[in-house]
Design an enzyme around this catalytic site. Structure first.
Site, PDB file in Angstrom:
ATOM      1  N   LYS A  99       0.925  -1.322   0.047  1.00 30.60           N
ATOM      2  CA  LYS A  99       0.116   0.056   0.111  1.00 30.60           C
ATOM      3  C   LYS A  99       0.860   1.266   0.009  1.00 30.60           C
ATOM      4  O   LYS A  99       0.918   2.239  -0.913  1.00 30.60           O
ATOM      5  CB  LYS A  99      -0.926  -0.126   1.331  1.00 30.60           C
ATOM      6  N   THR A 100       1.770   1.354   0.949  1.00 28.41           N
ATOM      7  CA  THR A 100       2.566   2.642   0.943  1.00 28.41           C
ATOM      8  C   THR A 100       3.600   2.922  -0.236  1.00 28.41           C
ATOM      9  O   THR A 100       3.641   3.911  -0.633  1.00 28.41           O
ATOM     10  CB  THR A 100       3.639   2.661   2.346  1.00 28.41           C
ATOM     11  N   ASP A 130      -2.970   8.425   2.817  1.00 28.44           N
ATOM     12  CA  ASP A 130      -2.741   7.115   3.261  1.00 28.44           C
ATOM     13  C   ASP A 130      -3.826   6.836   4.293  1.00 28.44           C
ATOM     14  O   ASP A 130      -4.272   7.597   5.063  1.00 28.44           O
ATOM     15  CB  ASP A 130      -1.228   6.932   3.630  1.00 28.44           C
ATOM     16  N   GLU A 131      -3.981   5.251   4.383  1.00 27.57           N
ATOM     17  CA  GLU A 131      -4.840   4.872   5.488  1.00 27.57           C
ATOM     18  C   GLU A 131      -6.002   5.616   5.530  1.00 27.57           C
ATOM     19  O   GLU A 131      -6.638   5.995   6.505  1.00 27.57           O
ATOM     20  CB  GLU A 131      -4.198   5.035   6.629  1.00 27.57           C
ATOM     21  N   GLN A 169      -9.466  -3.165   7.322  1.00 26.41           N
ATOM     22  CA  GLN A 169      -8.562  -2.842   8.389  1.00 26.41           C
ATOM     23  C   GLN A 169      -9.007  -1.835   9.087  1.00 26.41           C
ATOM     24  O   GLN A 169      -8.305  -1.108   9.959  1.00 26.41           O
ATOM     25  CB  GLN A 169      -7.168  -2.993   7.813  1.00 26.41           C
ATOM     26  N   ARG A 217      -1.160 -10.403  10.128  1.00 28.40           N
ATOM     27  CA  ARG A 217       0.132  -9.885  10.336  1.00 28.40           C
ATOM     28  C   ARG A 217       1.087 -11.158  10.322  1.00 28.40           C
ATOM     29  O   ARG A 217       2.246 -10.961  10.292  1.00 28.40           O
ATOM     30  CB  ARG A 217      -0.052  -9.459  11.994  1.00 28.40           C
TER      31      ARG A 217
END
Length: 622
Positions: free
Chosen positions: A33-34, A214-215, A245, A588
């Site tokens: 994603k980043t 982001d996020e 998430q 995770r």
């Protein structure tokens, strides 16, 4: 362009190379994603967009720093022109330029949480309100959540016994008089200014031609409104996130922001990243089976080329929580024996109270651990307060325990009074507690401190008598009852969690009668050494696990009432957030995830029969 696009999969390339118009990237866990945001900014600059026209917003300083460093490596010094930082940092920067419009000077100060609560306490005092009926933490939460959600509170917290309006009004007036903003203001005040002044909106809309977020699933309504206010005519906004998430609804985050993006921008390009670069196929299948039961989500199913070795996910049932924790500790020990670095192992749970039995099992196995982003069970404030009283019962000469207990809860016995008592005790060759009664009797200590000392000594006398008649679990119950600790904890905004920890402590002490031995055991756990260099396993709540990754993950307590939490059982949206929380925990894991539940668990001061979480059945649909 080759260096920017090399190594990207087709969907990632589509997101990076999209030039104009709104873009939403649904980026599944572990899908890079980043990387999308960094490569997209580099691509825009290479295509001729001026760096100072690009705004990148993140949620943490760590993410912002990483973004700047990686971007500099890709485009060199030109990256310095990009505005990249957190939402709050952007709000502070905005207010440095525009605060005068709402009567503030531009050299304002920013109050952190401690400053905010200190000012609220002064307001409560100056209004002559009963501080036992209103806590600064509750008022602070009320102020912050109203501004983050842009909503008025329909129902007030049960712990709030008075109308908070006069306190809030005085707090806001004084904050302005002091030329101070708190963290909530850094989002709320820019929204106010932007909605009021058209020329300000036009200024920032022309300043930033491209906005990247982001996020996005973690944005609240204030952040959403601020973004929409500065978005220019080209609507060049790119949001990246994963609705699966979104786990911070309790602090104002609104998953609807990301799910409604297509309603806000019907013409938006949609890219879904489903290829996972972190976990094995087994882990992803289990996580996908689980999250597919959420109705309020964007459809996606993670996949990977990583087949793994052996079974990637296991579901275990145990007779009780001690067996569950013992299995976890034993398994971790064997992994470490095989060469797995402890820092590559994570242990997760839904509520803090579960960490007690986990920590004790790790200590028994000789495994070093750190509580990530939190405090070890026996180092939590409410537990240390109780331990201070127990230590004084066992040893009245324990000066450190006395310092902690004597004014907890507050009894009007300040540091000056305690220093005077200690001076008198040294002169007489006695312990501080031994001199107290004399100091009150002969008038050496007067007024409120005198009354407080008398009350404290009476409490200790009662507790010493109780210690002769009941086990330590019962003694702890008496401690929190007659000292006022129960009432103090219950009045705090996180009082429910702290009360749960206390009940867990009571359960752990049930049947124990050797107070000195009990305290020695707890001291050994508290003082367990943590090796340098990070060679310790990480223990944390599921909420804290977001954004991390481990080779091996253990998730304990998959039971109805725990996960999903009992507070969510009556609300469909809350159940969906609980499911997302478990999804985050599972994803995770890189190699293996160990999930477990116990038929009997020591909770809330008693042993309870548990039933498996309904989420287990959803995961088992493999």
């Amino acid at each position: 362009m080759t260096e920017i696009l090399d190594g990207l999969n087709p969907e990632q390339k589509r997101a990076v190379t999209h030039m104009n118009g709104p873009l939403i990237v649904f980026a599944g866990a572990g899908s890079g994603k980043t990387r999308i945001i960094i490569h997209r900014v580099a691509y825009l600059i290479k295509k001729g967009v001026r760096p100072h026209e690009i705004l990148c917003l993140t949620f943490t300083n760590k993410a912002a720093t990483e973004m700047k460093q990686r971007l500099k490596g890709m485009v060199g010094l030109r990256s310095a022109g990009v505005w990249a930082g957190t939402f709050h940092a952007f709000g502070a920067w905005f207010l440095r330029h525009e605060a005068s419009r709402i009567g503030y000077t531009t050299n304002f100060v920013i109050y952190d949480e401690a400053d905010q609560r200190a000012l609220i306490r002064r307001c409560i005092k100056d209004l002559n309100l009963n501080k036992d009926k209103v806590k600064d933490s509750v008022i602070a939460w009320l102020i912050n959540i109203k501004r983050d959600t842009l909503k008025e509170m329909v129902t007030l917290p049960e712990s709030l016994e008075i109308d908070p309006t006069p306190i809030i009004n005085m707090y806001e007036d004084r904050k302005k008089a002091y030329s101070a903003f708190d963290f909530g203001d850094l989002l709320y005040k820019p929204c106010q200014i932007l909605s009021t002044y058209r020329e300000v909106r036009d200024k920032y809309r022309s300043m930033f031609k491209y906005i990247l977020v982001d996020e996005y699933q973690d944005t609240n309504m204030a952040q959403h409104k601020m973004l929409m206010s500065i978005l220019g005519k080209g609507k060049n906004i790119c949001v990246v996130g994963d609705d699966d998430q979104s786990i911070y609804g309790w602090r104002g985050a609104d998953v609807g922001n990301i799910l409604r993006f297509k309603e806000d921008f019907p013409e938006a390009e949609v890219v879904t990243l489903e290829q996972n670069y972190r976990s094995t196929v087994d882990i992803l299948d289990a996580a996908s089976n689980l999250i597919s039961n959420n109705r309020y989500r964007a459809p996606k199913r993670l996949w990977s080329h990583n087949k793994g070795e052996g079974k990637g996910i296991t579901l275990n049932e145990f007779a009780d929580d001690r067996q569950e924790a013992a299995f976890m500790a034993y398994t971790i020990g064997r992994l470490i024996d095989k060469g797995v670095n402890p820092s590559n192992i994570g242990v997760f749970y839904r509520i803090n109270a579960l960490s007690r039995v986990i920590e004790e099992a790790l200590v028994m196995e000789g495994i070093s651990y750190v509580v990530y982003g939190g405090v070890r069970f026996y180092e939590r404030r409410e537990i240390k307060d109780i331990l201070a009283y127990l230590r004084l019962i066992a040893n009245p000469k324990d000066e450190e325990a006395l310092t902690r207990a004597i004014n907890t809860p507050p009894r009007g016995i300040g540091n000056k009074t305690l220093a005077k008592l200690r001076s008198l005790a040294r002169d007489k060759g006695l312990s501080t507690i031994a001199i107290m009664d004399k100091a009150v009797g002969n008038g050496a200590i007067k007024g409120a401190p005198s009354r407080g000392i008398s009350a404290f000594l009476t409490i200790l006398d009662k507790l010493r008598a109780d210690a002769l008649e009941q086990d330590i679990g019962g003694l702890i119950s008496r401690v929190i009852d007659i000292t006022g600790l129960q009432k103090m904890v219950a009045s705090e905004i996180d009082g429910v969690d702290r009360e749960t920890n206390i009940k867990e402590f009571i359960a752990s002490a049930s049947g124990e009668t050797d107070l000195v031995g009990f305290l020695e055991q707890k001291a050994l756990i508290t003082n367990m050494d943590i090796p340098k260099g990070g060679d310790a396993i990480s223990v944390m709540t599921l909420h804290m696990s977001k954004g991390l990754e481990f080779g091996y993950v253990f998730i304990l307590g998959l039971e109805e009432g725990l996960l999903p939490h009992s507070r969510s059982l009556d609300f469909g949206e809350a159940i969906e957030e609980e499911r997302r929380l478990l999804y985050v925990g599972i994803t995770r894991a890189k190699k293996k995830a160990f999930l477990s539940w116990a038929r009997i668990r020591g909770l809330y001061g008693r042993e309870t029969f548990q039933s498996p979480s309904g989420f287990i059945r959803e995961i088992e649909d493999l």
